[in-house]
Design a protein around this motif. Structure first.
Motif, mmCIF file in Angstrom:
data_model
loop_
_atom_site.group_PDB
_atom_site.id
_atom_site.type_symbol
_atom_site.label_atom_id
_atom_site.label_comp_id
_atom_site.label_asym_id
_atom_site.label_seq_id
_atom_site.Cartn_x
_atom_site.Cartn_y
_atom_site.Cartn_z
ATOM 1 N N MET A 65 -3.706 3.631 5.164
ATOM 2 C CA MET A 65 -3.034 3.539 3.856
ATOM 3 C C MET A 65 -4.016 3.154 2.739
ATOM 4 O O MET A 65 -5.082 2.602 3.000
ATOM 5 C CB MET A 65 -1.907 2.500 3.911
ATOM 6 C CG MET A 65 -2.374 1.078 4.025
ATOM 7 S SD MET A 65 -0.946 -0.033 4.082
ATOM 8 C CE MET A 65 -1.771 -1.631 4.044
ATOM 9 N N THR A 66 -3.618 3.447 1.509
ATOM 10 C CA THR A 66 -4.402 3.044 0.342
ATOM 11 C C THR A 66 -3.826 1.731 -0.183
ATOM 12 O O THR A 66 -2.621 1.647 -0.462
ATOM 13 C CB THR A 66 -4.311 4.117 -0.770
ATOM 14 O OG1 THR A 66 -4.754 5.359 -0.224
ATOM 15 C CG2 THR A 66 -5.168 3.767 -1.966
ATOM 16 N N VAL A 67 -4.688 0.711 -0.269
ATOM 17 C CA VAL A 67 -4.171 -0.602 -0.697
ATOM 18 C C VAL A 67 -4.312 -0.845 -2.204
ATOM 19 O O VAL A 67 -3.556 -1.625 -2.779
ATOM 20 C CB VAL A 67 -4.837 -1.779 0.072
ATOM 21 C CG1 VAL A 67 -4.344 -1.836 1.494
ATOM 22 C CG2 VAL A 67 -6.339 -1.684 0.028
ATOM 23 N N ASN A 68 -5.271 -0.157 -2.817
ATOM 24 C CA ASN A 68 -5.437 -0.335 -4.271
ATOM 25 C C ASN A 68 -4.470 0.580 -5.018
ATOM 26 O O ASN A 68 -4.837 1.646 -5.500
ATOM 27 C CB ASN A 68 -6.883 -0.045 -4.691
ATOM 28 C CG ASN A 68 -7.829 -1.065 -4.128
ATOM 29 O OD1 ASN A 68 -7.502 -2.252 -4.050
ATOM 30 N ND2 ASN A 68 -8.994 -0.617 -3.694
ATOM 31 N N LEU A 69 -3.244 0.121 -5.091
ATOM 32 C CA LEU A 69 -2.179 0.947 -5.653
ATOM 33 C C LEU A 69 -2.233 1.000 -7.172
ATOM 34 O O LEU A 69 -2.391 -0.033 -7.820
ATOM 35 C CB LEU A 69 -0.843 0.314 -5.280
ATOM 36 C CG LEU A 69 -0.029 0.918 -4.151
ATOM 37 C CD1 LEU A 69 1.303 0.217 -4.056
ATOM 38 C CD2 LEU A 69 0.166 2.392 -4.379
ATOM 39 N N ASP A 112 -3.178 11.318 3.789
ATOM 40 C CA ASP A 112 -3.881 10.317 4.604
ATOM 41 C C ASP A 112 -3.742 10.669 6.087
ATOM 42 O O ASP A 112 -4.684 10.526 6.866
ATOM 43 C CB ASP A 112 -3.304 8.922 4.343
ATOM 44 C CG ASP A 112 -3.469 8.503 2.888
ATOM 45 O OD1 ASP A 112 -4.560 8.699 2.344
ATOM 46 O OD2 ASP A 112 -2.493 7.987 2.303
ATOM 47 N N GLY A 156 0.836 -1.195 0.000
ATOM 48 C CA GLY A 156 0.000 0.000 0.000
ATOM 49 C C GLY A 156 0.870 1.244 0.000
ATOM 50 O O GLY A 156 2.102 1.165 -0.061
ATOM 51 N N ARG A 182 -5.675 13.956 6.920
ATOM 52 C CA ARG A 182 -7.123 13.703 6.944
ATOM 53 C C ARG A 182 -7.546 13.132 8.300
ATOM 54 O O ARG A 182 -8.517 13.548 8.908
ATOM 55 C CB ARG A 182 -7.509 12.739 5.825
ATOM 56 C CG ARG A 182 -9.005 12.703 5.557
ATOM 57 C CD ARG A 182 -9.377 11.688 4.486
ATOM 58 N NE ARG A 182 -8.625 11.877 3.248
ATOM 59 C CZ ARG A 182 -7.910 10.917 2.645
ATOM 60 N NH1 ARG A 182 -7.839 9.718 3.153
ATOM 61 N NH2 ARG A 182 -7.266 11.159 1.527
ATOM 62 N N LEU A 235 1.082 5.268 1.886
ATOM 63 C CA LEU A 235 0.574 6.212 2.888
ATOM 64 C C LEU A 235 1.148 7.577 2.555
ATOM 65 O O LEU A 235 2.373 7.742 2.507
ATOM 66 C CB LEU A 235 1.033 5.790 4.297
ATOM 67 C CG LEU A 235 0.480 6.663 5.414
ATOM 68 C CD1 LEU A 235 -0.929 6.225 5.793
ATOM 69 C CD2 LEU A 235 1.376 6.598 6.644
ATOM 70 N N SER A 236 0.256 8.530 2.299
ATOM 71 C CA SER A 236 0.762 9.860 1.961
ATOM 72 C C SER A 236 0.426 10.840 3.084
ATOM 73 O O SER A 236 -0.394 10.548 3.966
ATOM 74 C CB SER A 236 0.174 10.313 0.611
ATOM 75 O OG SER A 236 -0.867 11.221 0.794
ATOM 76 N N SER A 239 -4.897 1.098 8.674
ATOM 77 C CA SER A 239 -6.265 1.550 8.364
ATOM 78 C C SER A 239 -6.252 2.863 7.587
ATOM 79 O O SER A 239 -7.287 3.275 7.052
ATOM 80 C CB SER A 239 -7.058 1.718 9.657
ATOM 81 O OG SER A 239 -6.422 2.647 10.478
ATOM 82 N N PHE A 242 -3.854 11.786 -7.320
ATOM 83 C CA PHE A 242 -2.756 11.423 -6.423
ATOM 84 C C PHE A 242 -1.443 11.834 -7.073
ATOM 85 O O PHE A 242 -1.400 12.102 -8.284
ATOM 86 C CB PHE A 242 -2.775 9.932 -6.059
ATOM 87 C CG PHE A 242 -2.826 8.997 -7.233
ATOM 88 C CD1 PHE A 242 -4.028 8.440 -7.622
ATOM 89 C CD2 PHE A 242 -1.675 8.684 -7.943
ATOM 90 C CE1 PHE A 242 -4.080 7.574 -8.715
ATOM 91 C CE2 PHE A 242 -1.717 7.818 -9.019
ATOM 92 C CZ PHE A 242 -2.927 7.264 -9.414
#
Ligand code: AMP
Length: 144
Positions: free
Chosen positions: A77-81, A56, A50, A59, A52-53, A75, A102
Motif C-alpha cells: 500500500m501507499t502510506v503517503n496519502l 499496486d 494508506g 505491479r 491500495l489500488s 508492504s 493517481f
C-alpha cells in the motif's frame, strides 16, 4: 465546482476499506466484488492509514507472481496519502491526480474519511457542468 458537489452527486455513502494486515487476496476480492479500483486501508473504517489500488497489486503480481496474493497488503500500500477536503476545488483535485499519476483521493474532515472520489467521478461531474454551461450559452444566443 467543489468536491462536496461531486460527493453528493455520487450518492453512495461509505468508503470500501480493509484493515492493515489483511491479505492481498482479500483486498483483490473486495475490489472485484465492489467493481472499484482502490481501497483505503484503515483499522477503524474512518482513519486512513494508506491506500491500495489495483495497480499496486498488478505491479507485485508481475514482479513476483501469484504468491503475492498470500502476502499482507502493508508492504504494497501507499502510506503517503494525498487527500482533499469537501470545500476543495474539483479543478485542483484533478490537477493533483494528474500530476501525481493517481486516480483516487479520500475526502477528509477533521482527519476522518467522509468519502472517496475517483478521477472518473471528477471528469464526469466536470463534463456535466460544461454541458450545462454550453446549454445556457446556446439558450442565450437563441434568446430563450
Ligand atoms: P491509482 O491510479 O489510484 O490506481 O493509483 C496509482 C498509485 O498511486 C498506486 O500506487 C496507489 O497506491 C497510489 N495512490 C492512489 N491514490 C493515492 C492518493 N490519494 N495519494 C497517494 N497515493 C495514491
Amino acid at each position: 465546482m467543489k468536491v462536496d458537489q461531486i460527493l453528493n452527486s455520487k450518492g453512495v455513502a461509505g468508503v470500501a476499506t480493509v484493515k492493515p494486515g489483511s491479505k492481498v487476496a482479500d483486498a483483490a476480492r473486495l475490489l472485484s466484488e465492489k467493481k472499484i479500483g482502490a481501497v483505503i486501508v484503515s483499522s477503524d473504517g474512518v482513519t486512513p492509514a494508506g491506500i491500495l489500488s489495483e495497480r499496486d497489486i498488478v505491479r507485485d503480481l508481475g514482479r513476483r507472481g501469484a504468491e503475492c496474493m498470500e502476502d499482507k497488503i502493508d508492504s504494497l500500500m501507499t502510506v503517503n496519502l494525498v487527500s482533499c477536503a469537501r470545500g476543495d476545488d474539483a479543478e485542483l483535485v484533478l490537477t493533483q491526480m494528474t500530476d501525481g499519476r493517481f486516480r483516487h483521493m479520500p475526502v477528509l474532515e477533521d482527519g476522518k474519511m467522509v468519502g472517496l472520489i475517483s478521477i472518473g467521478d471528477v471528469v464526469k461531474a466536470r463534463l456535466s457542468e460544461l454541458k450545462m454551461e454550453r446549454d445556457a450559452l446556446e439558450g442565450m444566443v437563441r434568446g430563450h
